[in-house]
Design a protein around this motif. Structure first.
Motif, PDB file in Angstrom:
ATOM      1  N   LEU A  56      26.162   5.082  60.945  1.00 37.71           N
ATOM      2  CA  LEU A  56      25.212   4.520  61.894  1.00 37.71           C
ATOM      3  C   LEU A  56      23.918   5.328  61.882  1.00 37.71           C
ATOM      4  N   PRO A  57      22.799   4.748  62.307  1.00 36.13           N
ATOM      5  CA  PRO A  57      21.533   5.486  62.329  1.00 36.13           C
ATOM      6  C   PRO A  57      21.476   6.463  63.494  1.00 36.13           C
ATOM      7  N   ASP A  58      20.870   7.610  63.266  1.00 39.19           N
ATOM      8  CA  ASP A  58      20.660   8.574  64.338  1.00 39.19           C
ATOM      9  C   ASP A  58      19.392   8.223  65.102  1.00 39.19           C
ATOM     10  N   GLY A  59      19.370   8.560  66.381  1.00 40.62           N
ATOM     11  CA  GLY A  59      18.185   8.354  67.190  1.00 40.62           C
ATOM     12  C   GLY A  59      17.855   6.908  67.471  1.00 40.62           C
ATOM     13  N   ALA A  60      18.830   6.023  67.320  1.00 43.81           N
ATOM     14  CA  ALA A  60      18.583   4.592  67.518  1.00 43.81           C
ATOM     15  C   ALA A  60      19.452   4.004  68.621  1.00 43.81           C
ATOM     16  N   SER A  61      20.031   4.879  69.452  1.00 41.65           N
ATOM     17  CA  SER A  61      20.907   4.448  70.553  1.00 41.65           C
ATOM     18  C   SER A  61      22.070   3.603  70.055  1.00 41.65           C
ATOM     19  N   ALA A  62      22.573   3.951  68.855  1.00 40.21           N
ATOM     20  CA  ALA A  62      23.641   3.155  68.242  1.00 40.21           C
ATOM     21  C   ALA A  62      25.007   3.807  68.351  1.00 40.21           C
ATOM     22  N   THR A  63      25.088   5.028  68.897  1.00 38.79           N
ATOM     23  CA  THR A  63      26.346   5.778  68.819  1.00 38.79           C
ATOM     24  C   THR A  63      26.910   6.147  70.195  1.00 38.79           C
ATOM     25  N   ARG A  64      26.641   5.315  71.182  1.00 36.77           N
ATOM     26  CA  ARG A  64      27.170   5.617  72.520  1.00 36.77           C
ATOM     27  C   ARG A  64      28.683   5.690  72.506  1.00 36.77           C
ATOM     28  N   ASP A  65      29.344   4.697  71.919  1.00 39.87           N
ATOM     29  CA  ASP A  65      30.808   4.677  71.908  1.00 39.87           C
ATOM     30  C   ASP A  65      31.367   5.844  71.114  1.00 39.87           C
ATOM     31  N   GLU A  66      30.759   6.147  69.969  1.00 34.55           N
ATOM     32  CA  GLU A  66      31.233   7.257  69.137  1.00 34.55           C
ATOM     33  C   GLU A  66      31.061   8.590  69.855  1.00 34.55           C
ATOM     34  N   THR A  67      29.964   8.736  70.581  1.00 35.74           N
ATOM     35  CA  THR A  67      29.712   9.971  71.320  1.00 35.74           C
ATOM     36  C   THR A  67      30.728  10.152  72.434  1.00 35.74           C
ATOM     37  N   LEU A  68      31.019   9.082  73.164  1.00 42.57           N
ATOM     38  CA  LEU A  68      32.017   9.157  74.226  1.00 42.57           C
ATOM     39  C   LEU A  68      33.408   9.427  73.654  1.00 42.57           C
ATOM     40  N   ARG A  69      33.703   8.823  72.521  1.00 43.57           N
ATOM     41  CA  ARG A  69      35.009   9.022  71.899  1.00 43.57           C
ATOM     42  C   ARG A  69      35.190  10.483  71.477  1.00 43.57           C
ATOM     43  N   LEU A  70      34.140  11.071  70.912  1.00 45.95           N
ATOM     44  CA  LEU A  70      34.227  12.475  70.513  1.00 45.95           C
ATOM     45  C   LEU A  70      34.339  13.383  71.735  1.00 45.95           C
ATOM     46  N   ALA A  71      33.594  13.078  72.782  1.00 47.42           N
ATOM     47  CA  ALA A  71      33.679  13.866  74.009  1.00 47.42           C
ATOM     48  C   ALA A  71      35.076  13.793  74.607  1.00 47.42           C
ATOM     49  N   LEU A  72      35.698  12.630  74.552  1.00 44.05           N
ATOM     50  CA  LEU A  72      37.065  12.483  75.045  1.00 44.05           C
ATOM     51  C   LEU A  72      38.017  13.346  74.233  1.00 44.05           C
ATOM     52  N   THR A  73      37.798  13.430  72.938  1.00 49.38           N
ATOM     53  CA  THR A  73      38.648  14.243  72.069  1.00 49.38           C
ATOM     54  C   THR A  73      38.465  15.733  72.337  1.00 49.38           C
ATOM     55  N   LEU A  74      37.216  16.149  72.610  1.00 52.50           N
ATOM     56  CA  LEU A  74      36.905  17.573  72.692  1.00 52.50           C
ATOM     57  C   LEU A  74      36.828  18.121  74.111  1.00 52.50           C
ATOM     58  N   GLY A  75      36.731  17.246  75.095  1.00 51.83           N
ATOM     59  CA  GLY A  75      36.485  17.706  76.457  1.00 51.83           C
ATOM     60  C   GLY A  75      37.568  18.588  77.042  1.00 51.83           C
ATOM     61  N   SER A  76      38.788  18.449  76.561  1.00 49.26           N
ATOM     62  CA  SER A  76      39.891  19.270  77.076  1.00 49.26           C
ATOM     63  C   SER A  76      40.238  20.420  76.138  1.00 49.26           C
ATOM     64  N   ALA A  77      39.445  20.623  75.104  1.00 54.97           N
ATOM     65  CA  ALA A  77      39.689  21.702  74.145  1.00 54.97           C
ATOM     66  C   ALA A  77      39.313  23.053  74.768  1.00 54.97           C
ATOM     67  N   PRO A  78      39.766  24.153  74.172  1.00 60.30           N
ATOM     68  CA  PRO A  78      39.554  25.481  74.773  1.00 60.30           C
ATOM     69  C   PRO A  78      38.168  26.068  74.496  1.00 60.30           C
ATOM     70  N   PHE A  79      37.131  25.312  74.813  1.00 60.65           N
ATOM     71  CA  PHE A  79      35.755  25.806  74.736  1.00 60.65           C
ATOM     72  C   PHE A  79      34.917  24.937  75.655  1.00 60.65           C
ATOM     73  N   LEU A  80      33.696  25.380  75.911  1.00 60.00           N
ATOM     74  CA  LEU A  80      32.776  24.643  76.764  1.00 60.00           C
ATOM     75  C   LEU A  80      31.970  23.674  75.900  1.00 60.00           C
ATOM     76  N   LEU A  81      31.968  22.410  76.287  1.00 57.45           N
ATOM     77  CA  LEU A  81      31.383  21.356  75.463  1.00 57.45           C
ATOM     78  C   LEU A  81      30.079  20.839  76.050  1.00 57.45           C
ATOM     79  N   SER A  82      29.023  20.856  75.223  1.00 54.19           N
ATOM     80  CA  SER A  82      27.756  20.227  75.580  1.00 54.19           C
ATOM     81  C   SER A  82      27.507  19.079  74.602  1.00 54.19           C
ATOM     82  N   VAL A  83      27.196  17.916  75.123  1.00 57.12           N
ATOM     83  CA  VAL A  83      27.117  16.703  74.310  1.00 57.12           C
ATOM     84  C   VAL A  83      25.668  16.298  74.067  1.00 57.12           C
ATOM     85  N   ASP A  84      25.335  16.080  72.811  1.00 53.09           N
ATOM     86  CA  ASP A  84      24.038  15.521  72.433  1.00 53.09           C
ATOM     87  C   ASP A  84      24.116  14.017  72.632  1.00 53.09           C
ATOM     88  N   ALA A  85      23.396  13.530  73.631  1.00 48.10           N
ATOM     89  CA  ALA A  85      23.455  12.109  73.979  1.00 48.10           C
ATOM     90  C   ALA A  85      22.166  11.380  73.632  1.00 48.10           C
TER      91      ALA A  85
END
Length: 266
Positions: free
Chosen positions: A50-79
């Motif tokens: 998908l293209p970057d910077g084109a508001s095309a990856t909302r679902d992918e970003t949320l999916r990755l955050a769901l995968t990483l949000g409970s991992a043993p580190f502090l997560l900051s998401v590029d939205a």
């Protein structure tokens, strides 16, 4: 957790924030001792075709955050820009990110209207008051802007105008509630120091191999240094070099995790 993340933005010892693009890259970085990890919108977009910077990856970003949000580190998401021009929709995205365990969000203005971006920041503050909001302006990232052709936006009088616009935008974002301000593409030490001294919140810059190194950035007052898409691009470069080496009858150089080590990241 957000307070812990904010506490990593220390004067004289800036937070070095590596950016992951999938579960394995994030866990591998955490295993190297990084307490906080960001995501790279370019890596997430490119991995999904998908293209970057084109508001095309909302679902992918949320999916990755769901995968990483409970991992043993502090997560900051590029939205990116929040994937919407509607502040309420951006606020809802922030609420969802916080709900899955993210402690920070990076929002870029893409050189759109500053008042609209400020409204998005205010909406995030209301919808997810615990998130650390890193407000990014693209004044030094999108285009040269100074007419000298070097891409740094720092030449002559036009460069001074670009710096004034940067300050104006970041002042608006800070007033809207941003916890930190981010100026990717800025590498001039004098202007970095001026921004760091002006704001009462952490200044974030993007590491550049041609810009100041980490100790120099610390001396300039920077309190967060992001790696952006650099690690993802380096990984692609290493893969291409390895394939070329093998094709030429050479043994690939560089570190190569074992199959078992990568499997253990699952």
């Amino acid at each position: 957790m957000t307070a812990a993340f904010a506490g990593l933005h220390r004067a004289g010892e800036p937070l070095l924030l590596p950016c992951a693009w999938d579960h394995a890259s994030a866990l591998a970085l955490a295993a190297q001792g990084f307490w906080a990890i960001g995501t790279t919108s370019l890596g997430v977009a490119a991995a999904g075709g998908l293209p970057d910077g084109a508001s095309a990856t909302r679902d992918e970003t949320l999916r990755l955050a769901l995968t990483l949000g409970s991992a043993p580190f502090l997560l900051s998401v590029d939205a990116e820009d929040g994937f919407s021009d509607d502040p309420d929709e951006v606020g809802e995205l922030a609420r969802q990110l916080a709900a899955v365990g993210a402690v920070g969000i990076n929002l870029e203005d893409a050189l759109g209207p500053a008042d609209r971006h400020a409204a998005k920041i205010a909406a995030v503050r209301t919808a997810a008051p615990g998130l650390f909001v890193n407000a990014r302006t693209d004044t030094y990232w999108l285009g040269d802007g100074d007419g000298d052709g070097d891409g740094d936006g720092d030449g002559g009088g036009a460069g001074a105008g670009r710096f004034t616009e940067t300050m104006r935008r970041l002042d608006a974002y800070r007033e809207a509630g941003a916890d930190g301000v981010f100026v990717p593409g800025l590498t001039d030490p004098g202007r970095i120091a001026a921004l760091a001294a002006h704001f009462d919140v952490p200044l974030n810059v993007l590491y550049s191999p041609t810009g100041p190194d980490l100790p120099h950035l610390a001396d300039l007052g920077v309190r967060r240094v992001s790696l952006g898409s650099l690690l993802y691009r380096r990984a692609l470069g290493a893969a291409l070099e390895a394939a070329a080496d093998i094709g030429a009858g050479r043994v690939p150089g560089g570190a190569t995790p074992t199959y078992e080590e990568v499997r253990a990241l699952s």
